[in-house]
Design a protein around this motif. Structure first.
Motif, short mmCIF file in Angstrom:
data_model
loop_
_atom_site.label_atom_id
_atom_site.label_comp_id
_atom_site.label_asym_id
_atom_site.label_seq_id
_atom_site.Cartn_x
_atom_site.Cartn_y
_atom_site.Cartn_z
N LYS A 40 0.83 -1.20 0.00
CA LYS A 40 0.00 0.00 0.00
C LYS A 40 0.87 1.26 0.00
O LYS A 40 0.60 2.21 -0.73
CB LYS A 40 -0.92 -0.01 1.22
CG LYS A 40 -1.85 1.20 1.30
CD LYS A 40 -2.76 1.14 2.50
CE LYS A 40 -1.95 1.45 3.73
NZ LYS A 40 -2.74 1.65 4.94
N TRP A 41 1.94 1.27 0.80
CA TRP A 41 2.83 2.43 0.85
C TRP A 41 3.46 2.68 -0.52
O TRP A 41 3.58 3.83 -0.96
CB TRP A 41 3.92 2.23 1.87
CG TRP A 41 3.45 2.19 3.29
CD1 TRP A 41 2.23 2.57 3.78
CD2 TRP A 41 4.19 1.74 4.42
NE1 TRP A 41 2.17 2.38 5.13
CE2 TRP A 41 3.37 1.86 5.56
CE3 TRP A 41 5.48 1.22 4.59
CZ2 TRP A 41 3.78 1.52 6.83
CZ3 TRP A 41 5.89 0.88 5.85
CH2 TRP A 41 5.06 1.03 6.97
N ASP A 69 -20.47 5.26 -4.07
CA ASP A 69 -19.63 5.44 -5.26
C ASP A 69 -18.37 4.58 -5.19
O ASP A 69 -17.97 3.95 -6.18
CB ASP A 69 -19.23 6.91 -5.42
CG ASP A 69 -20.41 7.79 -5.82
OD1 ASP A 69 -21.43 7.25 -6.27
OD2 ASP A 69 -20.29 9.03 -5.64
N VAL A 70 -17.74 4.55 -4.02
CA VAL A 70 -16.51 3.76 -3.85
C VAL A 70 -16.80 2.28 -4.05
O VAL A 70 -16.08 1.58 -4.78
CB VAL A 70 -15.88 4.02 -2.46
CG1 VAL A 70 -14.75 3.05 -2.18
CG2 VAL A 70 -15.39 5.45 -2.35
N LEU A 71 -17.86 1.79 -3.41
CA LEU A 71 -18.19 0.37 -3.54
C LEU A 71 -18.64 0.02 -4.96
O LEU A 71 -18.31 -1.06 -5.48
CB LEU A 71 -19.27 -0.02 -2.53
CG LEU A 71 -18.80 -0.03 -1.08
CD1 LEU A 71 -19.96 -0.34 -0.14
CD2 LEU A 71 -17.67 -1.02 -0.86
N VAL A 84 -8.52 0.68 -4.98
CA VAL A 84 -9.71 1.52 -4.85
C VAL A 84 -9.49 2.58 -3.77
O VAL A 84 -9.83 3.76 -3.96
CB VAL A 84 -10.96 0.66 -4.55
CG1 VAL A 84 -12.17 1.52 -4.23
CG2 VAL A 84 -11.25 -0.26 -5.72
N ALA A 85 -8.91 2.17 -2.65
CA ALA A 85 -8.66 3.13 -1.57
C ALA A 85 -7.71 4.22 -2.04
O ALA A 85 -7.91 5.40 -1.74
CB ALA A 85 -8.08 2.40 -0.35
N ILE A 86 -6.70 3.86 -2.80
CA ILE A 86 -5.75 4.86 -3.30
C ILE A 86 -6.42 5.77 -4.32
O ILE A 86 -6.23 6.99 -4.29
CB ILE A 86 -4.50 4.16 -3.88
CG1 ILE A 86 -3.68 3.57 -2.74
CG2 ILE A 86 -3.66 5.13 -4.70
CD1 ILE A 86 -2.53 2.72 -3.16
N VAL A 96 -12.51 0.80 3.54
CA VAL A 96 -13.25 0.25 2.39
C VAL A 96 -13.71 -1.17 2.71
O VAL A 96 -14.84 -1.54 2.37
CB VAL A 96 -12.38 0.28 1.11
CG1 VAL A 96 -13.13 -0.30 -0.07
CG2 VAL A 96 -11.92 1.70 0.81
N SER A 97 -12.88 -1.95 3.36
CA SER A 97 -13.27 -3.32 3.73
C SER A 97 -14.49 -3.31 4.66
O SER A 97 -15.40 -4.13 4.51
CB SER A 97 -12.12 -4.03 4.44
OG SER A 97 -11.03 -4.18 3.58
N ARG A 98 -14.50 -2.38 5.61
CA ARG A 98 -15.62 -2.28 6.55
C ARG A 98 -16.90 -1.89 5.81
O ARG A 98 -17.97 -2.45 6.04
CB ARG A 98 -15.32 -1.27 7.65
CG ARG A 98 -16.35 -1.25 8.74
CD ARG A 98 -16.05 -0.35 9.93
NE ARG A 98 -14.71 0.17 10.00
CZ ARG A 98 -14.39 1.46 9.78
NH1 ARG A 98 -15.31 2.33 9.47
NH2 ARG A 98 -13.15 1.86 9.90
#
Length: 170
Positions: A40-41, A69-71, A84-86, A96-98
């Protein structure tokens, strides 16, 4: 969850780009529990540069429409949660997982904002007052009786012995 500062993250990312080793090797070398953290970093650095490694100072709240929108993008694009998070500049993949878990479990209602903190005590206090009403009135009655006895004793100190004789004399 371990918190890493921006300089440490940058050191790990630089080690990756300088060819010191792969993601798994670097996570062991720098004692990082998850290889996905290093991954991720690296992706954050590639997209946002050095600023992408900075920890967010304040907690951000997200609207229900943004979560949808994200999902929606996650399900349609086929990309992983990290990507997706980035893309949406969300600091943690756990967020996002939650959202995904809540959506899968509760549907759209799972994405609605939830109240934070402890619930107010006003309803509980009112119900306790109703439950304690008989005890309160009994307590007032006992106080009145005690006050009466004290008054009688101050006016007539022999009243108790007189009452005793009346009750227990043959």
């Amino acid at each position: 969850m371990a918190k890493y500062d921006q300089k440490f993250k940058y050191k790990v990312v630089q080690a990756y780009f300088s060819g010191e080793g792969g993601i798994r090797f670097l996570s062991k070398k720098f004692d990082i529990k998850s290889t996905s953290t290093v991954k991720k970093w690296i992706k954050q650095f590639e997209v946002f540069g050095y600023e992408g490694l900075e920890r967010k100072k304040n907690k951000q709240t997200y609207s229900m429409n943004f979560k949808i929108d994200v999902l929606n993008y996650y399900y349609q694009s086929g990309l992983g949660i990290i990507d997706v998070a980035i893309k949406f500049n969300i600091p943690s993949t756990e967020i996002v997982s939650r959202w995904k878990k809540e959506f899968d479990t509760f549907g759209i209602d799972g994405l609605k904002p939830k109240k934070k903190g402890r619930p107010s005590m006003s309803k509980k206090k009112n119900s306790l007052k109703k439950q304690n009403q008989p005890l309160t009135s009994e307590n007032e009655l006992l106080r009145a009786e005690l006050a009466f006895i004290k008054k009688v004793l101050t006016e007539n100190p022999n009243w108790i012995s007189h009452q005793h004789q009346i009750l227990y004399s043959p």
